[in-house]
Scaffold this motif. Structure first.
Motif, PDB file in Angstrom:
ATOM      1  N   VAL A 199      48.554  55.563  30.867  1.00 18.86           N
ATOM      2  CA  VAL A 199      47.797  55.288  29.645  1.00 18.86           C
ATOM      3  C   VAL A 199      46.334  55.045  30.022  1.00 18.86           C
ATOM      4  O   VAL A 199      46.023  54.091  30.736  1.00 18.86           O
ATOM      5  CB  VAL A 199      48.373  54.054  28.904  1.00 18.86           C
ATOM      6  CG1 VAL A 199      47.546  53.731  27.663  1.00 18.86           C
ATOM      7  CG2 VAL A 199      49.831  54.295  28.534  1.00 18.86           C
ATOM      8  N   ASP A 200      45.467  55.923  29.550  1.00 18.09           N
ATOM      9  CA  ASP A 200      44.054  55.828  29.931  1.00 18.09           C
ATOM     10  C   ASP A 200      43.170  55.803  28.685  1.00 18.09           C
ATOM     11  O   ASP A 200      43.601  56.191  27.603  1.00 18.09           O
ATOM     12  CB  ASP A 200      43.691  57.025  30.827  1.00 18.09           C
ATOM     13  CG  ASP A 200      42.529  56.714  31.762  1.00 18.09           C
ATOM     14  OD1 ASP A 200      41.895  55.650  31.615  1.00 18.09           O
ATOM     15  OD2 ASP A 200      42.251  57.547  32.647  1.00 18.09           O
ATOM     16  N   ASP A 201      41.948  55.342  28.866  1.00 20.73           N
ATOM     17  CA  ASP A 201      41.030  55.276  27.729  1.00 20.73           C
ATOM     18  C   ASP A 201      40.399  56.628  27.418  1.00 20.73           C
ATOM     19  O   ASP A 201      40.417  57.078  26.282  1.00 20.73           O
ATOM     20  CB  ASP A 201      39.940  54.208  27.956  1.00 20.73           C
ATOM     21  CG  ASP A 201      39.211  54.367  29.292  1.00 20.73           C
ATOM     22  OD1 ASP A 201      39.592  55.249  30.094  1.00 20.73           O
ATOM     23  OD2 ASP A 201      38.257  53.606  29.544  1.00 20.73           O
ATOM     24  N   ILE A 202      39.857  57.267  28.450  1.00 19.49           N
ATOM     25  CA  ILE A 202      39.104  58.496  28.187  1.00 19.49           C
ATOM     26  C   ILE A 202      39.130  59.413  29.412  1.00 19.49           C
ATOM     27  O   ILE A 202      38.975  58.947  30.535  1.00 19.49           O
ATOM     28  CB  ILE A 202      37.652  58.149  27.748  1.00 19.49           C
ATOM     29  CG1 ILE A 202      36.822  59.408  27.493  1.00 19.49           C
ATOM     30  CG2 ILE A 202      36.945  57.247  28.721  1.00 19.49           C
ATOM     31  CD1 ILE A 202      35.520  59.134  26.755  1.00 19.49           C
ATOM     32  N   CYS A 216      48.889  51.465  33.003  1.00 18.79           N
ATOM     33  CA  CYS A 216      47.574  51.372  32.376  1.00 18.79           C
ATOM     34  C   CYS A 216      46.484  51.432  33.441  1.00 18.79           C
ATOM     35  O   CYS A 216      46.568  50.771  34.469  1.00 18.79           O
ATOM     36  CB  CYS A 216      47.482  50.051  31.617  1.00 18.79           C
ATOM     37  SG  CYS A 216      45.850  49.682  30.986  1.00 18.79           S
ATOM     38  N   VAL A 217      45.477  52.232  33.169  1.00 23.36           N
ATOM     39  CA  VAL A 217      44.347  52.308  34.086  1.00 23.36           C
ATOM     40  C   VAL A 217      43.301  51.280  33.646  1.00 23.36           C
ATOM     41  O   VAL A 217      42.739  51.373  32.559  1.00 23.36           O
ATOM     42  CB  VAL A 217      43.742  53.729  34.122  1.00 23.36           C
ATOM     43  CG1 VAL A 217      42.654  53.823  35.194  1.00 23.36           C
ATOM     44  CG2 VAL A 217      44.822  54.770  34.389  1.00 23.36           C
ATOM     45  N   LEU A 218      43.101  50.294  34.500  1.00 24.30           N
ATOM     46  CA  LEU A 218      42.149  49.206  34.213  1.00 24.30           C
ATOM     47  C   LEU A 218      40.715  49.702  34.369  1.00 24.30           C
ATOM     48  O   LEU A 218      40.471  50.612  35.131  1.00 24.30           O
ATOM     49  CB  LEU A 218      42.371  48.051  35.190  1.00 24.30           C
ATOM     50  CG  LEU A 218      43.706  47.309  35.055  1.00 24.30           C
ATOM     51  CD1 LEU A 218      43.870  46.332  36.215  1.00 24.30           C
ATOM     52  CD2 LEU A 218      43.796  46.588  33.728  1.00 24.30           C
TER      53      LEU A 218
HETATM   54 MG    MG Z   1      39.372  54.648  32.647  1.00 27.40          MG
END
Ligand code: MG
Ligand code: IMP
Length: 180
Positions: A98-101, A40-42
């Motif tokens: 897993v990234d948000d955008i 996961c990218v924080l």
């Molecule tokens: Mg990000």
């Protein structure tokens, strides 16, 4: 109220739930029998990760990584720094970022390059949102939640100046709040 700063809702809580479930099922099928490791990218990716991992029904582990963000700006500088590295080695593992955008793609392209050097068995990318129009580098995206227009969004983990991450939906911030 935080909601007063939102011009409009782009993706509702229900739409997020439905799509996350579909992605989780797809990932579970694709990685059946494989050693899956989610990265996961924080911090923006956290909400998506915790929802997504609960829709994945095969065994998997998780880890976190943090890169430098935009600071107070709403556009990337192109300079990426690692603020927090992974806790676990990834050599020989089937890694899914897993990234948000994905916006310009600069951050994820850099991350992908340095993680590939550690020789995972495979490396794929799952992003909740994709701002296609803004891409400046070509990065292969394997799982995409939603393609969205070129607007600055907040909520469901995503922030503007560290706020709005707690919104249950993805919304477009009122432009007067971030344009000088
Ligand atoms: Mg990000
Ligand atoms: P990129 O390097 O330009 O692709 O930027 C990627 C990162 O910038 C994302 O993972 C987000 O953390 C952040 N970001 C990009 N666009 C937005 C947005 O519209 N709202 C909030 N954060 C964003």
């Amino acid at each position: 109220m935080l909601d007063d700063d939102i011009a409009r809702v782009l993706i509702t809580e229900e739409e997020l739930r439905r799509r996350t479930r579909e992605l989780g099922q797809q990932i579970s099928r694709d990685y059946q029998g494989k050693d899956l490791h989610l990265i996961c990218v924080l911090k923006g990716g956290v909400t998506f990760l915790v929802d997504l991992m609960r829709e994945i029904c095969i065994p998997h582990s998780i880890d976190f990584m943090a890169t430098s963000s935009y600071g107070d700006a709403t556009e990337t500088s192109g300079v990426v720094r690692i603020l927090k590295d992974l806790d676990l080695p990834i050599a020989g593992r089937n890694v899914l970022i897993v990234d948000d955008i994905i916006d310009s793609g600069l951050t994820i392209a850099y991350l992908r390059r340095i993680l590939l050097e550690r020789q995972p068995a495979s490396l794929r990318i799952c992003t909740l949102l994709n701002k296609k129009e803004r891409r400046v580098v070509d990065v292969p995206l394997d799982y995409i939640g939603f393609d969205i227009p070129n607007e600055f969004v907040v909520g469901y983990g995503m922030d503007f100046r560290e706020l709005y991450r707690n919104l249950r939906f993805v919304g477009v911030l009122k432009p007067e709040l971030y344009r000088p």
